[in-house]
Design a protein around this motif. Structure first.
Motif, PDB file in Angstrom:
ATOM      1  N   MET A   1      11.895 -16.076   4.614  1.00 18.94           N
ATOM      2  CA  MET A   1      10.988 -16.134   5.765  1.00 18.94           C
ATOM      3  C   MET A   1      10.801 -14.732   6.339  1.00 18.94           C
ATOM      4  N   SER A   2       9.590 -14.218   6.244  1.00 19.70           N
ATOM      5  CA  SER A   2       9.373 -12.884   6.816  1.00 19.70           C
ATOM      6  C   SER A   2       7.892 -12.620   7.075  1.00 19.70           C
ATOM      7  N   ILE A   3       7.677 -11.670   7.982  1.00 18.08           N
ATOM      8  CA  ILE A   3       6.335 -11.180   8.293  1.00 18.08           C
ATOM      9  C   ILE A   3       6.380  -9.678   8.010  1.00 18.08           C
ATOM     10  N   LEU A   4       5.386  -9.176   7.305  1.00 24.79           N
ATOM     11  CA  LEU A   4       5.375  -7.738   6.988  1.00 24.79           C
ATOM     12  C   LEU A   4       4.215  -7.048   7.689  1.00 24.79           C
ATOM     13  N   LEU A   5       4.473  -5.823   8.156  1.00 24.50           N
ATOM     14  CA  LEU A   5       3.424  -5.032   8.797  1.00 24.50           C
ATOM     15  C   LEU A   5       3.311  -3.681   8.105  1.00 24.50           C
ATOM     16  N   ILE A   6       2.073  -3.291   7.825  1.00 28.74           N
ATOM     17  CA  ILE A   6       1.815  -2.000   7.182  1.00 28.74           C
ATOM     18  C   ILE A   6       0.664  -1.304   7.920  1.00 28.74           C
ATOM     19  N   ALA A   7       0.537   0.001   7.734  1.00 25.30           N
ATOM     20  CA  ALA A   7      -0.578   0.744   8.344  1.00 25.30           C
ATOM     21  C   ALA A   7      -0.763   2.069   7.619  1.00 25.30           C
ATOM     22  N   ASP A   8      -1.892   2.686   7.857  1.00 20.62           N
ATOM     23  CA  ASP A   8      -2.139   4.072   7.438  1.00 20.62           C
ATOM     24  C   ASP A   8      -1.956   4.325   5.941  1.00 20.62           C
ATOM     25  N   LEU A   9      -2.483   3.428   5.135  1.00 22.27           N
ATOM     26  CA  LEU A   9      -2.441   3.674   3.690  1.00 22.27           C
ATOM     27  C   LEU A   9      -3.483   4.723   3.309  1.00 22.27           C
ATOM     28  N   HIS A  10      -4.566   4.753   4.077  1.00 23.78           N
ATOM     29  CA  HIS A  10      -5.663   5.690   3.791  1.00 23.78           C
ATOM     30  C   HIS A  10      -6.122   5.553   2.339  1.00 23.78           C
ATOM     31  N   LEU A  11      -6.261   4.321   1.890  1.00 22.65           N
ATOM     32  CA  LEU A  11      -6.661   4.070   0.499  1.00 22.65           C
ATOM     33  C   LEU A  11      -7.979   4.763   0.182  1.00 22.65           C
ATOM     34  N   ASN A  12      -8.008   5.460  -0.937  1.00 19.57           N
ATOM     35  CA  ASN A  12      -9.254   6.060  -1.415  1.00 19.57           C
ATOM     36  C   ASN A  12      -9.117   6.375  -2.892  1.00 19.57           C
ATOM     37  N   GLU A  13     -10.272   6.470  -3.523  1.00 15.83           N
ATOM     38  CA  GLU A  13     -10.303   6.638  -4.975  1.00 15.83           C
ATOM     39  C   GLU A  13      -9.581   7.878  -5.467  1.00 15.83           C
ATOM     40  N   GLU A  14      -9.515   8.899  -4.592  1.00  7.73           N
ATOM     41  CA  GLU A  14      -8.888  10.147  -5.028  1.00  7.73           C
ATOM     42  C   GLU A  14      -7.367  10.090  -5.037  1.00  7.73           C
ATOM     43  N   ARG A  15      -6.816   8.968  -4.539  1.00 11.17           N
ATOM     44  CA  ARG A  15      -5.362   8.853  -4.534  1.00 11.17           C
ATOM     45  C   ARG A  15      -4.911   7.592  -5.266  1.00 11.17           C
ATOM     46  N   PRO A  16      -5.048   7.604  -6.590  1.00 11.30           N
ATOM     47  CA  PRO A  16      -4.624   6.423  -7.357  1.00 11.30           C
ATOM     48  C   PRO A  16      -3.139   6.123  -7.185  1.00 11.30           C
ATOM     49  N   ASP A  17      -2.344   7.138  -6.841  1.00 12.38           N
ATOM     50  CA  ASP A  17      -0.905   6.894  -6.641  1.00 12.38           C
ATOM     51  C   ASP A  17      -0.666   5.956  -5.457  1.00 12.38           C
ATOM     52  N   ILE A  18      -1.444   6.127  -4.381  1.00 11.14           N
ATOM     53  CA  ILE A  18      -1.268   5.257  -3.207  1.00 11.14           C
ATOM     54  C   ILE A  18      -1.760   3.839  -3.528  1.00 11.14           C
ATOM     55  N   THR A  19      -2.885   3.757  -4.225  1.00 14.60           N
ATOM     56  CA  THR A  19      -3.403   2.443  -4.610  1.00 14.60           C
ATOM     57  C   THR A  19      -2.371   1.710  -5.463  1.00 14.60           C
ATOM     58  N   GLU A  20      -1.779   2.435  -6.396  1.00 17.13           N
ATOM     59  CA  GLU A  20      -0.775   1.844  -7.262  1.00 17.13           C
ATOM     60  C   GLU A  20       0.436   1.360  -6.455  1.00 17.13           C
ATOM     61  N   ALA A  21       0.840   2.188  -5.490  1.00 18.68           N
ATOM     62  CA  ALA A  21       1.974   1.818  -4.631  1.00 18.68           C
ATOM     63  C   ALA A  21       1.643   0.546  -3.859  1.00 18.68           C
ATOM     64  N   PHE A  22       0.410   0.473  -3.361  1.00 17.52           N
ATOM     65  CA  PHE A  22       0.006  -0.712  -2.604  1.00 17.52           C
ATOM     66  C   PHE A  22       0.010  -1.958  -3.488  1.00 17.52           C
ATOM     67  N   LEU A  23      -0.504  -1.829  -4.701  1.00 19.31           N
ATOM     68  CA  LEU A  23      -0.547  -2.989  -5.600  1.00 19.31           C
ATOM     69  C   LEU A  23       0.879  -3.432  -5.991  1.00 19.31           C
ATOM     70  N   SER A  24       1.786  -2.467  -6.162  1.00 20.29           N
ATOM     71  CA  SER A  24       3.187  -2.838  -6.428  1.00 20.29           C
ATOM     72  C   SER A  24       3.790  -3.553  -5.236  1.00 20.29           C
ATOM     73  N   PHE A  25       3.457  -3.056  -4.044  1.00 20.50           N
ATOM     74  CA  PHE A  25       3.953  -3.691  -2.816  1.00 20.50           C
ATOM     75  C   PHE A  25       3.483  -5.141  -2.732  1.00 20.50           C
ATOM     76  N   LEU A  26       2.212  -5.371  -3.086  1.00 22.18           N
ATOM     77  CA  LEU A  26       1.678  -6.743  -3.040  1.00 22.18           C
ATOM     78  C   LEU A  26       2.451  -7.640  -4.007  1.00 22.18           C
ATOM     79  N   LYS A  27       2.696  -7.088  -5.171  1.00 23.40           N
ATOM     80  CA  LYS A  27       3.334  -7.869  -6.226  1.00 23.40           C
ATOM     81  C   LYS A  27       4.825  -8.108  -5.924  1.00 23.40           C
TER      82      LYS A  27
END
Ligand code: MN
Length: 240
Positions: A1-27
């Motif tokens: 049982m948990s609630i997660l909060l995130i902010a300031d990912l600043h997702l953009n095409e020029e940072r595939p590393d952040i997108t990848e991190a976000f997708l791993s976080f989702l998974k």
């Protein structure tokens, strides 16, 4: 049982590393939580739902998948993506929250904000914010052709960049008095926000009571997120 909060990912095409991190976080983490709160600046730049490309649609698709698995997703605007609208939210299966937003996690009443409203010493910025977040201005902004909106976003970004270097640290951090005023206004003892990219748990005393301010981190390179369970609040890395 948990609630997660995130902010300031600043997702953009020029940072595939952040997108990848976000997708791993989702998974790895998000699929087991009951609710995910995204407290602003999810995208590095948003000039309108009609400007969504494959990148944005792919992010929406991943959120939608999470929503369909039963996680409730809430999104708050940040200063960079405040024109995210209904089209994106429908695609992503998320609900837009106003800033600030009062809610309750288990037995804890909490106030959520992106956090830029707390940086009251930055008078220039607050003036601009009031202007651009005015519903009437927003209405007309959305009517501008896409290239005009892109040009305007670039201009605002350049202005903010040239000023940032000259602003002392306390101006770009929250103003303690603004924190106290907001907590008093909403009669709440817990505040969660992002924006400053200074992840921490601050304890302060307001009217003789201990209150806590949780600050989420950015995703450079690994996000600091907040996990809420029935027994408490914990800052932790988004991955691992
Ligand atoms: Mn921000």
């Amino acid at each position: 049982m948990s609630i997660l909060l995130i902010a300031d990912l600043h997702l953009n095409e020029e940072r595939p590393d952040i997108t990848e991190a976000f997708l791993s976080f989702l998974k790895d983490k998000a699929h087991t939580c009951e609710a995910l709160y995204i407290l602003g600046d999810f995208f590095h730049l948003w000039v309108g739902d009609d400007a969504m490309g494959d990148f944005e649609k792919n992010i929406a698709k991943h959120l939608k998948k999470l929503a369909e698995q039963g996680t409730k997703i809430y999104l708050m605007h940040g200063n960079r993506d405040f024109t995210i609208g209904k089209t994106f939210c429908q695609l992503a299966g998320c609900k837009l929250l106003k800033d600030p937003f009062l809610t309750q996690f288990y037995r804890y009443p909490v106030l959520l904000s992106h956090g830029d409203i707390l940086c009251t010493k930055d008078i220039d910025y607050q003036k601009k914010r009031r202007f651009y977040r005015n519903p009437l201005v927003l209405f007309f902004l959305k009517l501008l052709p896409l290239r005009r909106r892109l040009a305007l976003a670039a201009k605002l970004r350049a202005q903010s960049k040239s000023k940032k270097g000259t602003k002392p640290e306390e101006i770009t951090d929250v103003t303690p008095e603004a924190v106290v005023a907001l907590l008093e206004k909403y009669k709440v003892q817990l505040l969660i926000h992002g924006h400053t990219h200074r992840p921490a748990i601050h304890e302060l005393t307001v009217n003789g009571q201990t209150v806590k301010r949780f600050v989420l981190g950015d995703w450079e390179p690994n996000g600091m997120i907040l996990k809420v369970t029935p027994t408490g609040f914990q800052l932790e890395p988004a991955i691992g």
